[in-house]
Write a protein that holds these residues in place. Structure first.
Motif, PDB file in Angstrom:
ATOM      1  N   ARG A  47     -31.093 -22.976  -7.991  1.00 47.40           N
ATOM      2  CA  ARG A  47     -30.707 -23.935  -7.000  1.00 47.40           C
ATOM      3  C   ARG A  47     -31.494 -23.570  -5.507  1.00 47.40           C
ATOM      4  N   GLY A  48     -32.269 -22.699  -5.831  1.00 49.15           N
ATOM      5  CA  GLY A  48     -32.985 -22.240  -4.558  1.00 49.15           C
ATOM      6  C   GLY A  48     -32.234 -21.410  -3.442  1.00 49.15           C
ATOM      7  N   LEU A  49     -30.846 -20.724  -3.831  1.00 54.15           N
ATOM      8  CA  LEU A  49     -30.339 -19.944  -2.970  1.00 54.15           C
ATOM      9  C   LEU A  49     -30.829 -18.677  -2.666  1.00 54.15           C
ATOM     10  N   VAL A  50     -31.308 -18.155  -3.818  1.00 56.24           N
ATOM     11  CA  VAL A  50     -32.023 -16.633  -3.880  1.00 56.24           C
ATOM     12  C   VAL A  50     -33.535 -16.829  -4.602  1.00 56.24           C
ATOM     13  N   GLY A  51     -34.339 -16.178  -3.844  1.00 57.06           N
ATOM     14  CA  GLY A  51     -35.632 -16.217  -4.177  1.00 57.06           C
ATOM     15  C   GLY A  51     -35.803 -15.449  -5.565  1.00 57.06           C
ATOM     16  N   PRO A  52     -36.721 -15.974  -6.326  1.00 56.04           N
ATOM     17  CA  PRO A  52     -37.054 -15.283  -7.746  1.00 56.04           C
ATOM     18  C   PRO A  52     -37.579 -13.847  -7.307  1.00 56.04           C
ATOM     19  N   ARG A  53     -38.227 -13.295  -6.477  1.00 55.54           N
ATOM     20  CA  ARG A  53     -38.621 -12.422  -6.063  1.00 55.54           C
ATOM     21  C   ARG A  53     -37.390 -11.314  -5.468  1.00 55.54           C
ATOM     22  N   GLU A  54     -36.484 -11.730  -5.442  1.00 58.48           N
ATOM     23  CA  GLU A  54     -35.201 -10.933  -4.801  1.00 58.48           C
ATOM     24  C   GLU A  54     -34.349 -10.568  -6.000  1.00 58.48           C
ATOM     25  N   THR A  55     -34.369 -11.232  -7.211  1.00 62.84           N
ATOM     26  CA  THR A  55     -33.512 -10.852  -8.230  1.00 62.84           C
ATOM     27  C   THR A  55     -33.677  -9.449  -8.740  1.00 62.84           C
ATOM     28  N   PRO A  56     -34.822  -8.728  -8.773  1.00 58.27           N
ATOM     29  CA  PRO A  56     -34.926  -7.192  -9.022  1.00 58.27           C
ATOM     30  C   PRO A  56     -34.340  -6.431  -8.194  1.00 58.27           C
ATOM     31  N   ARG A  57     -33.746  -6.856  -7.007  1.00 55.82           N
ATOM     32  CA  ARG A  57     -33.415  -6.050  -5.765  1.00 55.82           C
ATOM     33  C   ARG A  57     -32.017  -6.561  -5.470  1.00 55.82           C
ATOM     34  N   LEU A  58     -31.299  -7.252  -6.205  1.00 57.87           N
ATOM     35  CA  LEU A  58     -30.012  -7.920  -6.023  1.00 57.87           C
ATOM     36  C   LEU A  58     -29.118  -6.851  -5.505  1.00 57.87           C
ATOM     37  N   TRP A  59     -28.931  -5.650  -6.333  1.00 53.72           N
ATOM     38  CA  TRP A  59     -28.313  -4.916  -6.080  1.00 53.72           C
ATOM     39  C   TRP A  59     -28.133  -3.970  -4.944  1.00 53.72           C
ATOM     40  N   ASP A  60     -29.373  -3.212  -4.746  1.00 50.80           N
ATOM     41  CA  ASP A  60     -29.865  -2.464  -3.526  1.00 50.80           C
ATOM     42  C   ASP A  60     -29.679  -3.088  -2.005  1.00 50.80           C
ATOM     43  N   ARG A  61     -30.486  -4.293  -2.471  1.00 47.23           N
ATOM     44  CA  ARG A  61     -30.766  -5.036  -1.074  1.00 47.23           C
ATOM     45  C   ARG A  61     -29.910  -6.212  -0.730  1.00 47.23           C
ATOM     46  N   ASP A  99      -7.571  -7.591  -1.062  1.00 42.89           N
ATOM     47  CA  ASP A  99      -6.468  -7.595   0.063  1.00 42.89           C
ATOM     48  C   ASP A  99      -6.899  -8.412   0.959  1.00 42.89           C
ATOM     49  N   LEU A 100      -8.119  -8.714   1.198  1.00 49.53           N
ATOM     50  CA  LEU A 100      -8.788  -9.620   2.241  1.00 49.53           C
ATOM     51  C   LEU A 100      -8.647 -10.888   2.137  1.00 49.53           C
ATOM     52  N   SER A 101      -8.315 -11.790   3.048  1.00 45.61           N
ATOM     53  CA  SER A 101      -8.318 -13.164   3.100  1.00 45.61           C
ATOM     54  C   SER A 101      -9.536 -13.760   3.573  1.00 45.61           C
ATOM     55  N   ILE A 102     -10.345 -14.307   2.801  1.00 46.83           N
ATOM     56  CA  ILE A 102     -11.777 -14.754   3.399  1.00 46.83           C
ATOM     57  C   ILE A 102     -12.214 -16.156   3.436  1.00 46.83           C
ATOM     58  N   VAL A 103     -12.620 -16.615   4.477  1.00 45.21           N
ATOM     59  CA  VAL A 103     -13.203 -17.943   4.485  1.00 45.21           C
ATOM     60  C   VAL A 103     -14.623 -18.119   4.714  1.00 45.21           C
ATOM     61  N   LEU A 104     -15.182 -19.025   3.666  1.00 47.57           N
ATOM     62  CA  LEU A 104     -16.867 -18.785   3.714  1.00 47.57           C
ATOM     63  C   LEU A 104     -16.973 -19.992   4.334  1.00 47.57           C
ATOM     64  N   ILE A 105     -17.728 -19.918   5.349  1.00 48.65           N
ATOM     65  CA  ILE A 105     -18.401 -21.161   6.165  1.00 48.65           C
ATOM     66  C   ILE A 105     -19.922 -21.386   5.958  1.00 48.65           C
ATOM     67  N   GLU A 106     -19.853 -22.573   5.561  1.00 46.81           N
ATOM     68  CA  GLU A 106     -21.262 -23.036   5.198  1.00 46.81           C
ATOM     69  C   GLU A 106     -21.571 -24.514   5.512  1.00 46.81           C
ATOM     70  N   SER A 107     -22.594 -25.133   5.903  1.00 43.74           N
ATOM     71  CA  SER A 107     -22.902 -26.313   6.473  1.00 43.74           C
ATOM     72  C   SER A 107     -23.774 -27.085   5.395  1.00 43.74           C
ATOM     73  N   LEU A 108     -24.259 -26.559   4.467  1.00 47.70           N
ATOM     74  CA  LEU A 108     -25.200 -27.164   3.546  1.00 47.70           C
ATOM     75  C   LEU A 108     -24.483 -27.379   2.029  1.00 47.70           C
ATOM     76  N   ALA A 109     -24.252 -28.802   1.854  1.00 51.27           N
ATOM     77  CA  ALA A 109     -23.502 -29.061   0.422  1.00 51.27           C
ATOM     78  C   ALA A 109     -23.940 -28.409  -0.746  1.00 51.27           C
ATOM     79  N   ARG A 110     -25.116 -28.068  -0.995  1.00 47.96           N
ATOM     80  CA  ARG A 110     -25.717 -27.725  -2.299  1.00 47.96           C
ATOM     81  C   ARG A 110     -25.182 -26.281  -2.215  1.00 47.96           C
ATOM     82  N   ARG A 111     -25.170 -25.323  -1.075  1.00 46.28           N
ATOM     83  CA  ARG A 111     -24.592 -24.041  -1.308  1.00 46.28           C
ATOM     84  C   ARG A 111     -22.998 -23.969  -1.152  1.00 46.28           C
TER      85      ARG A 111
END
Length: 235
Positions: A47-61, A99-111
């Motif tokens: 969906r273009g939310l994560v660049g393909p080059r980022e996938t090997p670095r998902l955990w550390d980065r 234990d946290l209550s979290i609200v994710l605020i995002e303006s783009l529908a696809r996200r």
């Protein structure tokens, strides 16, 4: 030639070298974090939310970098994650800290569609998704204790958008890079005008992640333009 967005088989898997750190950070909820990493590496990439080059670095980065922010959040805090994107750091914090209550605020529908799917898939009952811009939501959502933001905007814009969401004493935690101190110095006047206290540059995950996560903390002292909010002591 355009870069392929097809997910790589096994992308998002936890690297063995980071397994112990991930166990320390996520504890018994590590399987949820691994499932989220898989979703980022597959649906998030397609969906273009994560660049393909980022996938090997998902955990550390990304995942571990975000998870250590939990050090700054008291038990039971209400957190608004502004510009949540693919859920960084909001989803990660919801996984690491149930234990946290979290609200994710995002303006783009696809996200927001992706975020809703992740919340349902991981059964994060205390995480909700709100579509909108932070600067339009003050007074329309319950005031959080903390606002988080990662790779959203410069500090001068962040304080204008985020501080109005907070009560007096609430905190903005802006995840920044190595030049955080320079950015604080550059925008000090704008932070004061927006009603923020003197910013602090903090390090999270020291001894756990390398490099440590840099966070700029701004406490809301007053309303915009230096006007302090009226309280009982003022009446």
């Amino acid at each position: 030639m355009a870069e392929s967005t097809d997910p790589i088989p096994g992308a998002g898997a936890l690297p063995p070298a980071l397994a112990e750190t991930a166990r320390q950070v996520f504890g018994a909820r590590l399987p949820l974090a691994e499932r989220y990493a898989e979703l980022l590496a597959t649906e998030g990439t397609v969906r273009g939310l994560v660049g393909p080059r980022e996938t090997p670095r998902l955990w550390d980065r990304h995942l571990l970098n975000c998870a250590v922010l939990a050090e700054l959040l008291p038990v039971g805090s209400v957190v608004a994650d502004v510009g949540s994107g693919a859920g960084l750091p909001g989803i990660v914090l919801g996984v690491a800290r149930p234990d946290l209550s979290i609200v994710l605020i995002e303006s783009l529908a696809r996200r927001t569609a992706f975020l809703d799917e992740v919340v349902d898939e991981l059964q994060l009952s205390r995480v909700t998704v709100v579509r909108g811009r932070a600067e339009e939501l003050a007074g329309r959502i319950a005031q959080p204790d903390v606002v988080t933001a990662r790779a959203v905007a410069s500090l001068d814009r962040l304080v204008r958008w985020c501080l109005p969401l907070l009560p007096t004493g609430g905190r903005l935690l802006a995840m920044k890079g190595a030049s955080a101190g320079d950015e604080v110095a550059e925008h000090a006047a704008q932070i004061r005008r927006a009603g923020g206290d003197e910013p602090r540059v903090l390090q999270c995950g020291v001894g756990l992640v390398e490099p440590a996560t840099t966070v700029v903390e701004v406490v809301r002292l007053s309303g915009a333009n230096g006007k302090r909010k009226r309280g009982r002591a003022d009446t």
